[in-house]
Structures are given as C-alpha cells and as structure tokens.
Design a protein around this motif. Structure first.
Motif, short mmCIF file in Angstrom:
data_model
loop_
_atom_site.label_atom_id
_atom_site.label_comp_id
_atom_site.label_asym_id
_atom_site.label_seq_id
_atom_site.Cartn_x
_atom_site.Cartn_y
_atom_site.Cartn_z
N ALA A 1 0.83 -1.20 0.00
CA ALA A 1 0.00 0.00 0.00
C ALA A 1 0.87 1.26 0.00
CB ALA A 1 -0.94 0.00 1.21
N HIS A 2 1.93 1.24 0.79
CA HIS A 2 2.85 2.38 0.83
C HIS A 2 3.44 2.64 -0.56
CE1 HIS A 2 5.87 5.09 2.58
NE2 HIS A 2 6.71 4.53 1.73
N GLY A 3 3.87 1.58 -1.22
CA GLY A 3 4.43 1.72 -2.56
C GLY A 3 3.41 2.25 -3.55
N LYS A 4 2.16 1.79 -3.43
CA LYS A 4 1.10 2.27 -4.33
C LYS A 4 0.83 3.75 -4.14
CE LYS A 4 -1.36 -2.05 -4.97
NZ LYS A 4 -2.40 -2.94 -4.48
N PHE A 5 0.79 4.19 -2.89
CA PHE A 5 0.47 5.59 -2.61
C PHE A 5 1.61 6.53 -2.95
CE2 PHE A 5 -2.75 3.84 0.47
CZ PHE A 5 -3.84 4.30 -0.23
N THR A 6 2.85 6.09 -2.73
CA THR A 6 3.99 6.99 -2.91
C THR A 6 4.68 6.82 -4.25
OG1 THR A 6 5.60 5.46 -1.94
CG2 THR A 6 4.43 6.97 -0.42
N ASP B 1 0.69 -6.16 -9.27
CA ASP B 1 0.26 -4.77 -9.49
C ASP B 1 1.40 -3.86 -9.94
OD1 ASP B 1 -2.30 -5.44 -8.79
OD2 ASP B 1 -2.15 -4.68 -6.73
N GLY B 2 2.60 -4.40 -10.07
CA GLY B 2 3.74 -3.59 -10.50
C GLY B 2 4.18 -2.58 -9.45
N VAL B 3 4.03 -2.94 -8.18
CA VAL B 3 4.40 -2.04 -7.08
C VAL B 3 5.85 -2.32 -6.66
CG1 VAL B 3 3.89 -1.40 -4.70
CG2 VAL B 3 2.03 -1.91 -6.28
N PRO B 4 6.66 -1.28 -6.56
CA PRO B 4 8.05 -1.48 -6.14
C PRO B 4 8.13 -1.81 -4.65
CG PRO B 4 7.61 0.86 -6.40
CD PRO B 4 6.36 0.13 -6.83
N LEU B 5 8.53 -3.04 -4.35
CA LEU B 5 8.60 -3.50 -2.96
C LEU B 5 9.86 -4.34 -2.79
CD1 LEU B 5 5.62 -4.86 -0.92
CD2 LEU B 5 7.90 -5.73 -0.61
N ILE B 6 10.60 -4.06 -1.74
CA ILE B 6 11.82 -4.80 -1.44
C ILE B 6 11.60 -5.55 -0.14
CG2 ILE B 6 14.28 -4.62 -0.91
CD1 ILE B 6 14.15 -1.92 -2.54
N LEU B 7 11.86 -6.85 -0.15
CA LEU B 7 11.71 -7.68 1.04
C LEU B 7 13.08 -8.10 1.54
CD1 LEU B 7 9.90 -9.33 3.00
CD2 LEU B 7 10.07 -11.21 1.35
N PHE B 8 13.34 -7.82 2.81
CA PHE B 8 14.54 -8.31 3.48
C PHE B 8 14.12 -9.49 4.35
CE2 PHE B 8 15.81 -4.01 2.51
CZ PHE B 8 17.18 -4.11 2.27
N VAL B 9 14.86 -10.59 4.25
CA VAL B 9 14.59 -11.78 5.06
C VAL B 9 15.84 -12.06 5.89
CG1 VAL B 9 14.02 -14.23 5.04
CG2 VAL B 9 13.03 -12.71 3.32
N GLY B 10 15.68 -12.05 7.21
CA GLY B 10 16.79 -12.36 8.09
C GLY B 10 17.12 -13.84 8.01
#
Length: 114
Positions: A60-65, A92-101
C-alpha cells in the motif's frame, strides 16, 4: 577513532542514502543488527504482527507513494507468509523490497532453526 560499523547499520545507512522514509517489519532475532540500526535512524519503523500484513502494508505504501517500499521479516515461515503480499505487489507492479533475516553462516546445515 574506530570507523567500523556492523552489517545491520550498513544496510540502514544504505536505505537512508536511497531516501527510504519508512519500513514495515515483523521483528525477529535473525536481523537484530538491522533493527538496532533502525533505532536511531530517520526511518519510521512500523512494527507488524504478521508477515502477510507487513508486506500488504508495504504494498500500500508503494502504491500511494510510487517509491520502493521496504518490508522485513524473519526466515522460514515468516518468509513464506510474506510471499502473498510480495505476489500482490508483483502483480500490481508495485516497487517492494523484502529483506529476510537468515541464520549465521556458522549455523547453516545444522537444522537449528531457532
């Protein structure tokens, strides 16, 4: 004067240099050094209770910003549960980066999850 920083701080410094203003996290011991780095950073850290919710919020943050958003989770089931939000962002083509410990290298292949 010692200029050595830990890896978690280096990640946080890089996020700040790239203009990241907010992260969504499910805290876990596998990336405590990153959480320590976020403590004094100018990055707002939103603590979530479930990994899917974490990635949905980042989506949602990526979609809004229109900016890449950041989610952080721990390994195993945490990473698996984050997948639904990652898939949604991808569709949806939203830029999102996932960090996994992850576990320390010395503990790999020992079946010592926690």
């Amino acid at each position: 004067m010692n200029n050595i920083i830990h890896g978690g701080q280096a990640i946080v410094d890089s996020l700040q240099l790239h203009g990241v203003s907010r992260t969504y996290v499910v805290p876990g011991e596998s990336y405590l050094s990153v959480l320590d780095g976020l403590y004094n950073a100018d990055i707002q850290t939103i603590v979530c209770r479930h990994e899917a919710a974490c990635t949905y919020m980042a989506d949602a943050h990526g979609k809004f910003t229109g900016q890449p958003s950041i989610a952080m989770v721990t390994r195993g089931p945490g990473a698996a549960q984050a997948y639904t939000g990652i898939h949604t962002a991808w569709q949806d083509g939203v830029p999102l980066i996932l960090f996994v410990g992850l576990i320390p290298v010395a503990d790999r292949d020992r079946e010592s999850f926690q």
